[in-house]
Design a protein around this motif. Structure first.
Motif, mmCIF file in Angstrom:
data_model
loop_
_atom_site.group_PDB
_atom_site.id
_atom_site.type_symbol
_atom_site.label_atom_id
_atom_site.label_comp_id
_atom_site.label_asym_id
_atom_site.label_seq_id
_atom_site.Cartn_x
_atom_site.Cartn_y
_atom_site.Cartn_z
ATOM 1 N N LEU B 201 83.840 -27.828 51.528
ATOM 2 C CA LEU B 201 82.879 -27.149 52.420
ATOM 3 C C LEU B 201 83.314 -25.719 52.532
ATOM 4 C CD1 LEU B 201 81.166 -29.338 54.927
ATOM 5 C CD2 LEU B 201 80.009 -28.076 53.290
ATOM 6 N N LEU B 202 84.524 -25.616 52.918
ATOM 7 C CA LEU B 202 85.225 -24.433 53.392
ATOM 8 C C LEU B 202 85.289 -23.453 52.390
ATOM 9 C CD1 LEU B 202 86.446 -23.607 55.878
ATOM 10 C CD2 LEU B 202 88.533 -24.067 55.240
ATOM 11 N N ALA B 203 85.512 -23.990 51.188
ATOM 12 C CA ALA B 203 85.531 -23.114 49.965
ATOM 13 C C ALA B 203 84.390 -22.591 49.477
ATOM 14 C CB ALA B 203 86.085 -23.925 48.527
ATOM 15 N N PHE B 204 83.315 -23.360 49.674
ATOM 16 C CA PHE B 204 81.796 -23.056 49.294
ATOM 17 C C PHE B 204 81.448 -22.053 50.435
ATOM 18 C CE2 PHE B 204 77.272 -23.668 49.439
ATOM 19 C CZ PHE B 204 76.948 -23.656 48.332
ATOM 20 N N THR B 205 81.822 -22.226 51.570
ATOM 21 C CA THR B 205 81.259 -21.153 52.534
ATOM 22 C C THR B 205 81.965 -19.878 52.402
ATOM 23 O OG1 THR B 205 81.455 -22.937 54.188
ATOM 24 C CG2 THR B 205 80.877 -20.933 55.110
ATOM 25 N N LEU B 206 83.367 -19.888 52.011
ATOM 26 C CA LEU B 206 84.068 -18.667 51.762
ATOM 27 C C LEU B 206 83.584 -17.848 50.725
ATOM 28 C CD1 LEU B 206 87.589 -20.095 52.283
ATOM 29 C CD2 LEU B 206 86.373 -18.256 53.659
ATOM 30 N N SER B 207 83.336 -18.598 49.377
ATOM 31 C CA SER B 207 82.518 -18.015 48.449
ATOM 32 C C SER B 207 81.189 -17.433 48.604
ATOM 33 C CB SER B 207 82.645 -19.077 47.496
ATOM 34 O OG SER B 207 81.876 -18.334 46.307
ATOM 35 N N LEU B 208 80.421 -17.940 49.469
ATOM 36 C CA LEU B 208 79.322 -17.544 49.742
ATOM 37 C C LEU B 208 79.153 -16.400 50.509
ATOM 38 C CD1 LEU B 208 76.442 -19.224 49.082
ATOM 39 C CD2 LEU B 208 76.496 -19.924 51.613
ATOM 40 N N ASP B 209 80.160 -16.183 51.498
ATOM 41 C CA ASP B 209 80.218 -14.790 52.074
ATOM 42 C C ASP B 209 81.173 -13.574 51.715
ATOM 43 O OD1 ASP B 209 80.841 -16.238 55.309
ATOM 44 O OD2 ASP B 209 82.241 -15.292 53.773
ATOM 45 N N ASP B 210 81.970 -14.106 50.672
ATOM 46 C CA ASP B 210 82.903 -12.935 50.271
ATOM 47 C C ASP B 210 82.440 -11.717 49.807
ATOM 48 O OD1 ASP B 210 85.740 -12.652 49.700
ATOM 49 O OD2 ASP B 210 84.745 -11.986 47.715
#
Lengths: 367, 273
Positions: B201-210
């Motif tokens: 989930l963390l990875a997904f979020t990070l990718s989403l707003d990078d």
């Protein structure tokens, strides 16, 4: 801090890039054949400021040339430069600000545009020809420009004069904001004092610094803000007077016709965004066609009517929106441009002068 | 006996929550504002959602964002979980340097990461061109760039999830006759799963707003939502972007609620065994 980092990194990338271009594009700046094949000769890649061209104009060009235009956007000159220097993306055209041209030329990112050979080059107004950031228009064609003015909401505030005095003078009742840009703010102070915006004279800069220190410690000083923010604050009425790029303000007039902007009588700053041909351009022929297309009076006018930014094209002048033509601040007179009253922001001499500007700016922001 | 929370403390908590969530609330309200610049309230409208749906560039950017996020999360979750498990299970002299390498992408500034990846890709391209192969920066370069920083987050959450468990659990399973595959699938993985999911989930979020890393590695013509939004800030954010952000907030809330629903019973079972 971010910018510092980027610039530090540029130092590193520069060596690498130069090596590459040396082997890739020796000679008269023509590109290697490989990338042209890769793009089939039908794709044009442009990187420019966001919302800076009328989408219909792009469609018209695509249709006319049976080509596809890829339009990417950037947020600051520094980011664009870093991306280009890294060598990851191949673009044909970019729209850097005039004071960035020499930086890019030194980094060997540009190739001659040979604008004089374009059939529509003659449309450019005399005040924009042969600029000192690019003598002889070797690399650049002016695209759109932004003069800096003072804006107010006439429904809520009536300025007593069209002078910088309202901000820099002794009055303490006006709520005002300055642009969040060192060259604009220091430039305004220099202009008010009667000096050049590109001054490198220590005594003059010291005088400007003292003036600015007094100015930002006034009760009425609100903040350093970007153009859209100033416009929004004027709309909301939380600000009396704001330093702003004329185009940013004019876009808001549709929302509230009381928004007004003037170029201060003491003179002000102006900066052009230019079209440049990049050295790695996969498709220089199509890129030149695009530049020539943009120089057509009708097209150029359509772009300004969309962005509300200044237009350097004489053929476009009669085709501009009557509203734009009626705005004095939209079109500084050729006389004011030539005499340097409305003065271009140029790249500073490296070393001492740059450091002085930096120190004044840091000093102001720290207050 | 648990003492009731001191009123001052709960007032402080409300203040903090207000500080965190009021701006988001304002953004949601202004996505229904009938004014182009959104500075003043000009009446209720839902037109910006229509404008948003009609924007081809937004749709394209959204697709790109989701494609990158999903694929990079998948890859980094698998790789990161393996790294996390390895760090927990084996103690070698490489453990310290490896941990150091894992922490690096978390602490170095995005700009450094972005520019160095950009340079790396150009070097690789330069090398490949000699062999006649070539590639352009776009989906793949962005996706792998995301994987490089996501792995660290997944690995560290997996490792800290396992940190409390005794390594002899696996040995016990083996003693009782489980094969190595069985002991991995039925003992280790269930124990690590909450950590794996949290990491994913963390990875997904990070990718989403990078923004930064994506901006530098994306080449020309490949845009994600954060790049689209950030580069339009200069000219002022239009209300349709408020509408888009509102939808993203909504999406995130739904995702978090769903993730909680999935993870809770599993965590309970883990505690029982």
């Amino acid at each position: 801090m971010k910018r510092l980092l980027i610039l530090a990194l540029l130092g590193l990338t520069a060596c690498h890039r130069i090596e590459r271009t040396d082997t890739a594009a020796e000679g008269q700046g023509a590109t290697t054949p490989a990338p042209v094949e890769r793009n089939g000769g039908r794709v044009l890649r442009i990187i420019m400021w966001s919302d800076y061209i009328d989408p219909d104009v792009v469609k018209q060009f695509e249709k006319q040339e049976d080509a596809r235009v890829i339009l990417d956007t950037f947020e600051s000159n520094e980011y664009m430069l870093a991306k280009l220097q890294g060598g990851g993306a191949s673009y044909d055209l970019a729209t850097p600000s005039n004071y960035f041209i020499q930086v890019m030329a030194r980094a060997r990112l540009l190739q001659p545009l040979e604008a004089q050979k374009l059939s529509n080059f003659g449309n450019i107004g005399a005040g924009f020809l042969n600029p000192n950031f690019d003598p002889g228009n070797v690399y650049t064609v002016p695209y759109q420009y932004a003069a800096t003015g003072l804006a107010y909401n006439s429904g809520r505030f009536t300025p007593s004069s069209e002078s910088w005095k309202l901000i820099f003078g002794d009055t303490d009742t006006v709520r005002f904001s300055l642009l969040d840009d060192p060259r604009e703010v220091i430039g305004a102070a220099l202009k008010y004092l009667g000096y050049s915006v590109n001054s490198s004279d220590v005594a003059q800069l010291r005088e400007a610094r003292d003036l600015l220190r007094r100015t930002v410690s006034k009760r009425g000083f609100e903040s350093f803000s970007g153009g859209p923010e100033v416009r929004n604050k004027l709309l909301a009425g939380t600000l009396d007077l704001g330093q702003i790029y004329v185009g940013d303000l004019l876009q808001g007039v549709a929302e509230d016709p009381n928004l007004k902007v003037y170029l201060p009588t003491e003179g002000t700053t102006i900066s052009t965004d230019t079209l440049v041909l990049l050295r790695g351009s996969p498709n220089p022929a199509l890129a030149r066609k695009f530049v020539n297309f943009v120089l057509e009076g009708e097209v150029s006018a359509a772009i300004s009517n969309y962005t509300y930014y200044g237009n350097p094209n004489t053929a476009a002048a009669p085709l501009l929106d009557p509203f734009l033509r009626s705005q004095k601040a939209f079109n500084p007179s050729q006389a004011d441009l030539k005499s340097g009253k409305v003065e271009f922001i140029n790249e500073l001499k490296a070393g001492n002068t740059t450091r002085l500007y930096d120190r004044i700016w840091t000093d102001l922001k720290a207050r | 006996m648990i003492r009731r929370t001191h009123p001052a403390l709960s007032a402080w908590a409300w203040l903090v929550y207000g500080f965190l969530y009021l701006p988001i609330l304002v953004l949601i309200i202004f996505s229904f504002n009938d004014s182009k610049f959104g500075a003043t309230w000009a009446g209720f409208t839902t037109k910006w959602y229509g404008v948003l749906l009609a924007r081809e560039d937004v749709r394209e950017a959204l697709t790109n964002t989701l494609l990158v996020a999903l694929s990079s999360t998948l890859i980094s979750t698998v790789l990161g979980t393996l790294v996390g498990l390895g760090l927990w299970r084996y103690s070698t002299r490489f453990r310290l340097p490896l941990t150091f390498l894992l922490v690096t992408p978390i602490v170095i500034p995005d700009v450094v990461m972005g520019v160095s990846l950009l340079m790396f890709y150009s070097l690789v391209r330069g090398g490949l061109e000699l062999t006649g192969w070539t590639f352009e920066n776009g989906f793949w370069t962005v996706m792998f760039a995301h994987v490089t920083f996501q792995i660290s987050y997944v690995a560290l959450t997996v490792r800290s999830r396992l940190a409390g468990y005794d390594r002899s659990l696996e040995e016990a399973a083996r003693d009782l006759g489980a094969s190595s595959v069985q002991s991995f699938l039925r003992v280790i993985l269930p124990l690590a799963l909450p950590g794996v999911l949290a990491g994913a989930l963390l990875a997904f979020t990070l990718s989403l707003d990078d923004f930064v890393v994506t901006y530098f590695t994306s080449g020309s013509g490949f845009r994600t939502l954060p790049v689209l939004i950030y580069t339009s800030v200069k000219k002022g954010v239009t209300p349709d972007i408020n509408a888009l952000s509102t939808l993203l907030v909504l999406f995130t809330v739904v995702a978090i609620v769903a993730a909680n629903a999935i993870m809770r019973p599993r965590a309970g079972r883990g505690g029982d065994s």
